[in-house]
Each structure stands twice: as structure tokens, then as C-alpha cells.
Design a protein around this motif. Sequence first.
Motif, short mmCIF file in Angstrom:
data_model
loop_
_atom_site.label_atom_id
_atom_site.label_comp_id
_atom_site.label_asym_id
_atom_site.label_seq_id
_atom_site.Cartn_x
_atom_site.Cartn_y
_atom_site.Cartn_z
N TYR A 271 0.86 -1.18 0.00
CA TYR A 271 0.00 0.00 0.00
C TYR A 271 0.89 1.23 0.00
O TYR A 271 2.00 1.22 0.54
CB TYR A 271 -0.90 0.02 1.24
N ARG B 12 -5.21 9.52 0.95
CA ARG B 12 -5.54 8.34 1.72
C ARG B 12 -4.69 7.15 1.29
O ARG B 12 -4.10 7.13 0.21
CB ARG B 12 -7.02 8.02 1.58
N LEU B 13 -4.66 6.15 2.12
CA LEU B 13 -3.94 4.92 1.82
C LEU B 13 -4.58 4.22 0.63
O LEU B 13 -5.80 4.12 0.54
CB LEU B 13 -4.01 4.03 3.05
N ARG C 147 -0.51 -6.28 -5.47
CA ARG C 147 -0.66 -7.49 -4.66
C ARG C 147 0.09 -8.63 -5.34
O ARG C 147 0.23 -8.63 -6.57
CB ARG C 147 -2.13 -7.86 -4.52
N TYR D 175 3.65 0.84 2.76
CA TYR D 175 3.36 -0.17 3.77
C TYR D 175 3.22 -1.54 3.10
O TYR D 175 2.49 -1.70 2.13
CB TYR D 175 2.04 0.13 4.48
N GLY E 161 2.84 -3.71 8.05
CA GLY E 161 4.16 -3.47 8.57
C GLY E 161 4.29 -2.04 9.05
O GLY E 161 3.36 -1.24 8.89
N PRO E 162 5.43 -1.69 9.61
CA PRO E 162 5.61 -0.35 10.18
C PRO E 162 5.73 0.77 9.14
O PRO E 162 5.60 1.94 9.49
CB PRO E 162 6.89 -0.48 11.00
N ILE F 165 -14.89 5.43 0.23
CA ILE F 165 -15.25 5.47 1.65
C ILE F 165 -15.11 6.89 2.17
O ILE F 165 -14.10 7.56 1.92
CB ILE F 165 -14.33 4.53 2.46
N MET G 16 -17.58 -6.95 4.77
CA MET G 16 -16.59 -6.76 5.82
C MET G 16 -16.12 -5.30 5.87
O MET G 16 -15.72 -4.73 4.85
CB MET G 16 -15.40 -7.67 5.60
N PHE H 98 -13.66 -2.67 8.50
CA PHE H 98 -12.60 -2.73 9.51
C PHE H 98 -12.33 -1.34 10.06
O PHE H 98 -12.47 -0.34 9.35
CB PHE H 98 -11.30 -3.26 8.88
N TYR I 22 -9.18 0.78 11.93
CA TYR I 22 -7.76 0.80 12.27
C TYR I 22 -7.45 2.07 13.06
O TYR I 22 -8.14 3.09 12.93
CB TYR I 22 -6.90 0.79 11.01
N SER J 88 2.50 2.71 12.43
CA SER J 88 1.77 2.06 11.35
C SER J 88 0.30 1.88 11.75
O SER J 88 -0.13 2.33 12.81
CB SER J 88 2.40 0.71 11.06
N LEU J 89 -0.43 1.20 10.91
CA LEU J 89 -1.84 0.96 11.17
C LEU J 89 -1.99 -0.27 12.08
O LEU J 89 -1.38 -1.31 11.83
CB LEU J 89 -2.60 0.68 9.87
N LEU K 135 -4.97 -2.79 13.61
CA LEU K 135 -6.37 -3.17 13.48
C LEU K 135 -7.04 -3.16 14.84
O LEU K 135 -6.54 -3.79 15.78
CB LEU K 135 -6.47 -4.56 12.84
N LYS L 143 -13.70 -4.15 2.59
CA LYS L 143 -13.25 -5.08 1.56
C LYS L 143 -14.30 -5.15 0.46
O LYS L 143 -15.46 -5.47 0.70
CB LYS L 143 -13.04 -6.47 2.17
N ASP M 40 -12.48 -8.18 -3.33
CA ASP M 40 -11.19 -8.75 -2.90
C ASP M 40 -10.09 -7.70 -2.73
O ASP M 40 -8.90 -8.04 -2.69
CB ASP M 40 -10.71 -9.83 -3.88
N THR M 41 -10.46 -6.43 -2.66
CA THR M 41 -9.49 -5.37 -2.40
C THR M 41 -9.94 -4.59 -1.18
O THR M 41 -11.14 -4.35 -1.01
CB THR M 41 -9.36 -4.44 -3.62
N GLN M 42 -9.00 -4.19 -0.36
CA GLN M 42 -9.33 -3.42 0.84
C GLN M 42 -9.12 -1.95 0.55
O GLN M 42 -8.01 -1.54 0.18
CB GLN M 42 -8.48 -3.89 2.02
N PHE N 27 -9.64 2.21 1.83
CA PHE N 27 -9.54 2.96 3.07
C PHE N 27 -10.22 4.31 2.95
O PHE N 27 -10.22 4.94 1.89
CB PHE N 27 -8.08 3.16 3.45
N GLY N 28 -10.77 4.75 4.08
CA GLY N 28 -11.29 6.09 4.17
C GLY N 28 -10.17 7.08 4.39
O GLY N 28 -9.01 6.70 4.58
N PRO N 29 -10.50 8.37 4.42
CA PRO N 29 -9.48 9.41 4.58
C PRO N 29 -8.97 9.54 6.01
O PRO N 29 -7.96 10.20 6.24
CB PRO N 29 -10.20 10.68 4.13
#
Lengths: 109, 112
Positions: free
Chosen positions: A36, A43-44, A49, A86, A100-101, B4, B31, B33, B35, B42-43, B45, B96, B99-101, B103-105
Motif C-alpha cells: 500500500y 488516503r492509503l 498485490r 506499507y 508493517g511499520p 469510503i 466486511m 474494519f 484501524y 503504522s496501522l 487493526l 473489503k 477482494d481489495t481493501q 480505506f477512508g481518509p
Amino acid sequence: AQRVTQPEKLLSVFKGAPVELKCNYSYSGSPELFWYVQYSRQRLQLLLRHISRESIKGFTADLNKGETSFHLKKPFAQEEDSAMYYCALRITSYDKVIFGPGTSLSVIP
Amino acid sequence: SAVISQKPSRDICQRGTSLTIQCQVDSQVTMMFWYRQQPGQSLTLIATANQGSEATYESGFVIDKFPISRPNLTFSTLTVSNMSPEDSSIYLCSAKFADTQYFGPGTRLTVL
């Protein structure tokens, strides 16, 4: 225990130089790995992959199960590659992703 | 893809109060999540929230401190309860989709 490590917190390279961001993982199951990226003030977002075996923005990453690694590589770094990267691992039994960090990449013009 | 959004984008709160963060997805997802990203970290969960079931919390996170709702397939909330300065962090919603995750801001929370 499941774990993702990125040994370099900061990495600086000159524009046009090759870049490699290291990632190692610990997981007893069949790994599913991702990179990522988070650009400044954005945003991330998913970069790539391992199951896709694709090249995105010139970046590639190969899963090496023997070395439990998933290093991210690009032959010629560009200034716009400066960002936080990441490495992430999907824990398939629970369908959750751990990170990861992170490595902050700075490309020097 | 899935887009998101989160509200609020940032907030400054007093110690001992609670804040509810809302997360909206533009597609139906099974699903979701939550974080936490503490400064320079880092992130991590917090929990997984599936529609129609109780949220599953990671080690170190408990429902009393971080209650989560998941009323339908496009929405979730995370409440940070009885806040302390240690809760100052960015809270990220993720979903998700195909099959991809995604993220929001993020919601940047500062607790004084």
C-alpha cells in the motif's frame, strides 16, 4: 505469530536510481501480500498485490516464500514516488489485513 | 472500486468524553474494519465489523472502550469512549470490496 517487518523506516534515493523497499513476513499459512502507498495528504491506497504479478507505476514485487520476503522494486525512481509505503499481509483464516511499520521513501531530484 | 467517506475529518475533544466516528461506503460490503494509526506509527487493526454480527476485536482493544455498530451493508460507526490523551490518533475505516481493501481518509482525533 503473524508479523510483517520493514527494516527501513526511511529510505532516500536519487532520481533515476533503482529503489528497493524491503518487506519480510512471518505466517504459518499460505501468504497473501500487498503493498500500500500513502502520498502526502492522500488516503492509503493499494499499489499492488502478489497474486496479480503486475507492475504498477513501474513497481514490481515478487513473493519469495523461501526467504519469506516481498520486496518492492523499481528500476528508476521518480520524484513522484516519494511517499509512505506499507507492506501488508492478509491473514486468510480471519480475512483481516495486518500492516508493517512502513518505509518513508524520499526521491531526491 | 469502493469510495469510503468518514465524518468528522478531525476533532479536538476533552478528556473523559466520547466521540463517534461515522463511515460510509458507496457500495454494499460484507466486511468493514477499523484501524488506528498513532503518530509516527503504522496501522493497527482495532476490530472487524460484519453486518449482522458482533464486531470482532483484536488483542488490546475492548468493546467497552471502542463500541462499534454495523447497522447495514454500507455504514459503520466507531465510538471512542471515555477518552484520554493516549487516544489521540488517526482512526481509519476500511472495507473489503471485490477482494481489495479500500480505506477512508481517516479521522484525526486530538484529546486534551
